[in-house]
Design a protein around this motif. Structure first.
Motif: not given
Length: 161
Positions: A136-147, A95-100, A31-40
């Motif tokens: 889940s890893v990409n989403a968690a990383a984005a959720a941590i960085v976004m705030p 829709k903060n929870w639903i988006k994840w 797996i890779a962290l290639d989706t996290m930047p797109a989420l941000i």
């Protein structure tokens, strides 16, 4: 497209490519962290542009990884674009929870369904747990960085539609 928006989009695509180089071995692939930047990127761009960032980010990421699924990666890139588009739409209507949940299930299960028929049921069943974990890893990383990014850009006119 104005220069600032183009440069910022290129930055997010580049970050996706770099994230794609960070490999975590798991099951039949890595797996890779290639989706996290797109989420941000949804913090700065409209849904179609965030989806486009996901498409190009995935293609660059998989190109650096040797394109193990060959032309199927074009289908995967389109699926990722659609999933990030939906994520952005849900983000824009708070829709903060639903988006994840939509992102994780969309990327981890729904995007894999065509491969049940195109490759094999065994590939599908072997891929889903790894992709759910990767999503889940990409989403968690984005959720941590976004705030932090929201706090840093507060009051600035970075949001590009």
């Amino acid at each position: 497209m104005e220069t600032k928006k183009l440069v910022l989009a290129a930055l997010f695509i580049s970050l996706s490519a770099v994230g794609g180089m960070i490999k975590i071995p798991l099951g039949i692939a890595s797996i890779a962290l290639d989706t996290m930047p797109a989420l941000i990127a949804v913090l700065f761009f409209s849904a179609p542009l965030a989806g486009t960032i996901a498409i190009f980010g995935h293609l660059l990421s998989t190109l650096f990884g040797g394109m193990p699924l060959g032309p199927f990666h074009f289908l995967i890139a389109l699926e990722m674009g659609a999933i990030v588009w939906l994520f952005a739409k849900l983000h824009n209507i708070n829709k903060n929870w639903i988006k994840w949940v939509a992102f994780i299930l969309g990327n981890g299960v729904i995007a894999t369904v065509p491969f049940y028929f195109l490759l094999s049921p065994a590939f599908f069943y072997a891929s889903v747990p790894a992709l759910l974990f990767a999503s889940s890893v990409n989403a968690a990383a984005a959720a941590i960085v976004m705030p932090s990014i929201i706090k840093m850009t507060a009051g600035r006119s970075f949001h590009a539609t």
